[in-house]
Design a protein around this motif. Sequence first.
Motif, PDB file in Angstrom:
ATOM      1  N   THR A  15       0.105  -0.386  30.907  1.00  0.00           N
ATOM      2  CA  THR A  15      -1.175   0.096  31.437  1.00  0.00           C
ATOM      3  C   THR A  15      -2.320  -0.777  30.960  1.00  0.00           C
ATOM      4  OG1 THR A  15      -0.309   2.357  31.461  1.00  0.00           O
ATOM      5  CG2 THR A  15      -2.692   2.100  31.590  1.00  0.00           C
ATOM      6  N   ILE A  16      -2.325  -1.122  29.691  1.00  0.00           N
ATOM      7  CA  ILE A  16      -3.388  -1.980  29.147  1.00  0.00           C
ATOM      8  C   ILE A  16      -3.362  -3.351  29.813  1.00  0.00           C
ATOM      9  CG2 ILE A  16      -4.143  -3.196  27.063  1.00  0.00           C
ATOM     10  CD1 ILE A  16      -3.326  -0.696  25.476  1.00  0.00           C
ATOM     11  N   ILE A  17      -2.168  -3.897  30.001  1.00  0.00           N
ATOM     12  CA  ILE A  17      -2.054  -5.202  30.668  1.00  0.00           C
ATOM     13  C   ILE A  17      -2.544  -5.109  32.114  1.00  0.00           C
ATOM     14  CG2 ILE A  17      -0.386  -6.909  31.509  1.00  0.00           C
ATOM     15  CD1 ILE A  17       1.205  -6.437  28.916  1.00  0.00           C
ATOM     16  N   ALA A  18      -2.212  -4.038  32.795  1.00  0.00           N
ATOM     17  CA  ALA A  18      -2.648  -3.861  34.187  1.00  0.00           C
ATOM     18  C   ALA A  18      -4.171  -3.745  34.266  1.00  0.00           C
ATOM     19  CB  ALA A  18      -1.991  -2.629  34.796  1.00  0.00           C
ATOM     20  N   VAL A  19      -4.765  -2.971  33.372  1.00  0.00           N
ATOM     21  CA  VAL A  19      -6.231  -2.817  33.369  1.00  0.00           C
ATOM     22  C   VAL A  19      -6.883  -4.157  33.069  1.00  0.00           C
ATOM     23  CG1 VAL A  19      -8.151  -1.760  32.124  1.00  0.00           C
ATOM     24  CG2 VAL A  19      -6.214  -0.363  32.824  1.00  0.00           C
ATOM     25  N   ALA A  20      -6.349  -4.890  32.082  1.00  0.00           N
ATOM     26  CA  ALA A  20      -6.897  -6.203  31.754  1.00  0.00           C
ATOM     27  C   ALA A  20      -6.780  -7.154  32.948  1.00  0.00           C
ATOM     28  CB  ALA A  20      -6.180  -6.786  30.537  1.00  0.00           C
ATOM     29  N   GLY A  21      -5.675  -7.070  33.668  1.00  0.00           N
ATOM     30  CA  GLY A  21      -5.495  -7.902  34.864  1.00  0.00           C
ATOM     31  C   GLY A  21      -6.504  -7.568  35.945  1.00  0.00           C
ATOM     32  N   PHE A  22      -6.741  -6.275  36.169  1.00  0.00           N
ATOM     33  CA  PHE A  22      -7.734  -5.875  37.172  1.00  0.00           C
ATOM     34  C   PHE A  22      -9.142  -6.318  36.779  1.00  0.00           C
ATOM     35  CE2 PHE A  22      -4.602  -2.458  38.435  1.00  0.00           C
ATOM     36  CZ  PHE A  22      -4.291  -3.043  39.656  1.00  0.00           C
ATOM     37  N   VAL A  23      -9.469  -6.193  35.507  1.00  0.00           N
ATOM     38  CA  VAL A  23     -10.785  -6.627  35.033  1.00  0.00           C
ATOM     39  C   VAL A  23     -10.926  -8.139  35.193  1.00  0.00           C
ATOM     40  CG1 VAL A  23     -12.236  -6.850  32.982  1.00  0.00           C
ATOM     41  CG2 VAL A  23     -11.112  -4.680  33.467  1.00  0.00           C
ATOM     42  N   THR A  25      -9.394 -10.062  37.287  1.00  0.00           N
ATOM     43  CA  THR A  25      -9.518 -10.349  38.720  1.00  0.00           C
ATOM     44  C   THR A  25     -10.932 -10.074  39.217  1.00  0.00           C
ATOM     45  OG1 THR A  25      -7.192  -9.789  39.038  1.00  0.00           O
ATOM     46  CG2 THR A  25      -8.580  -9.832  41.002  1.00  0.00           C
ATOM     47  N   GLY A  26     -11.513  -8.985  38.768  1.00  0.00           N
ATOM     48  CA  GLY A  26     -12.885  -8.662  39.164  1.00  0.00           C
ATOM     49  C   GLY A  26     -13.879  -9.687  38.660  1.00  0.00           C
ATOM     50  N   VAL A  27     -13.702 -10.136  37.425  1.00  0.00           N
ATOM     51  CA  VAL A  27     -14.589 -11.163  36.867  1.00  0.00           C
ATOM     52  C   VAL A  27     -14.443 -12.462  37.651  1.00  0.00           C
ATOM     53  CG1 VAL A  27     -15.002 -12.607  34.832  1.00  0.00           C
ATOM     54  CG2 VAL A  27     -14.685 -10.142  34.569  1.00  0.00           C
ATOM     55  N   ARG A  29     -13.493 -12.851  40.758  1.00  0.00           N
ATOM     56  CA  ARG A  29     -14.112 -12.689  42.084  1.00  0.00           C
ATOM     57  C   ARG A  29     -15.631 -12.742  41.997  1.00  0.00           C
ATOM     58  NH1 ARG A  29     -10.698  -7.937  45.187  1.00  0.00           N
ATOM     59  NH2 ARG A  29      -8.796  -9.144  45.473  1.00  0.00           N
ATOM     60  N   ALA A  30     -16.189 -12.141  40.963  1.00  0.00           N
ATOM     61  CA  ALA A  30     -17.645 -12.145  40.803  1.00  0.00           C
ATOM     62  C   ALA A  30     -18.162 -13.565  40.570  1.00  0.00           C
ATOM     63  CB  ALA A  30     -18.046 -11.241  39.648  1.00  0.00           C
ATOM     64  N   ARG A  31     -17.461 -14.316  39.728  1.00  0.00           N
ATOM     65  CA  ARG A  31     -17.879 -15.702  39.478  1.00  0.00           C
ATOM     66  C   ARG A  31     -17.751 -16.547  40.739  1.00  0.00           C
ATOM     67  NH1 ARG A  31     -15.328 -17.178  33.564  1.00  0.00           N
ATOM     68  NH2 ARG A  31     -16.696 -15.819  32.359  1.00  0.00           N
ATOM     69  N   TYR A  32     -16.669 -16.365  41.449  1.00  0.00           N
ATOM     70  CA  TYR A  32     -16.466 -17.124  42.685  1.00  0.00           C
ATOM     71  C   TYR A  32     -17.547 -16.785  43.712  1.00  0.00           C
ATOM     72  CZ  TYR A  32     -14.275 -18.899  46.917  1.00  0.00           C
ATOM     73  OH  TYR A  32     -14.035 -19.559  48.087  1.00  0.00           O
ATOM     74  N   ALA A  33     -17.880 -15.517  43.835  1.00  0.00           N
ATOM     75  CA  ALA A  33     -18.915 -15.103  44.783  1.00  0.00           C
ATOM     76  C   ALA A  33     -20.278 -15.667  44.382  1.00  0.00           C
ATOM     77  CB  ALA A  33     -18.976 -13.579  44.864  1.00  0.00           C
ATOM     78  N   ALA A  34     -20.571 -15.685  43.091  1.00  0.00           N
ATOM     79  CA  ALA A  34     -21.843 -16.231  42.625  1.00  0.00           C
ATOM     80  C   ALA A  34     -21.932 -17.727  42.922  1.00  0.00           C
ATOM     81  CB  ALA A  34     -22.010 -15.972  41.136  1.00  0.00           C
ATOM     82  N   THR A  35     -20.844 -18.433  42.715  1.00  0.00           N
ATOM     83  CA  THR A  35     -20.821 -19.860  43.011  1.00  0.00           C
ATOM     84  C   THR A  35     -21.006 -20.102  44.503  1.00  0.00           C
ATOM     85  OG1 THR A  35     -19.328 -20.235  41.160  1.00  0.00           O
ATOM     86  CG2 THR A  35     -19.452 -21.970  42.799  1.00  0.00           C
ATOM     87  N   ARG A  36     -20.317 -19.332  45.305  1.00  0.00           N
ATOM     88  CA  ARG A  36     -20.417 -19.474  46.756  1.00  0.00           C
ATOM     89  C   ARG A  36     -21.822 -19.138  47.230  1.00  0.00           C
ATOM     90  NH1 ARG A  36     -16.590 -15.684  48.933  1.00  0.00           N
ATOM     91  NH2 ARG A  36     -18.311 -14.249  48.824  1.00  0.00           N
ATOM     92  N   ASP A  37     -22.423 -18.084  46.689  1.00  0.00           N
ATOM     93  CA  ASP A  37     -23.780 -17.705  47.073  1.00  0.00           C
ATOM     94  C   ASP A  37     -24.783 -18.778  46.662  1.00  0.00           C
ATOM     95  OD1 ASP A  37     -22.806 -15.383  48.131  1.00  0.00           O
ATOM     96  OD2 ASP A  37     -23.460 -14.093  46.463  1.00  0.00           O
ATOM     97  N   GLY A  38     -24.553 -19.395  45.524  1.00  0.00           N
ATOM     98  CA  GLY A  38     -25.429 -20.490  45.091  1.00  0.00           C
ATOM     99  C   GLY A  38     -25.380 -21.644  46.077  1.00  0.00           C
TER     100      GLY A  38
END
Length: 83
Positions: A15-23, A25-27, A29-38
């Motif tokens: 469960t901890i590994i899965a939560v860390a993986g989801f977090v 992945t979210g980070v 995606r957020a970085r990729y979106a910020a780069t793309r928006d820039g």
Amino acid sequence: MAELSTIAAAAVVVTIIAVAGFVATGVYRARYAATRDGGYRVLAERSADSAEAAAAELKGVRDELSQVRERLAALEKLLSQIG
């Protein structure tokens, strides 16, 4: 009982590994979106600059055209007086 605690510990770890993986992945995606928006912002700024330059050049062409029309009208008036 030992098996139950081992299974519970494994479930907690998974469960901890899965939560860390989801977090993570979210980070990502957020970085990729910020780069793309820039990149889109830079592109939009360039587009706006190009539009302003084109508008300024078009104004210059209009001014020159009006001067040519005035000169042509004066030339036509001169030619009508001569001929």
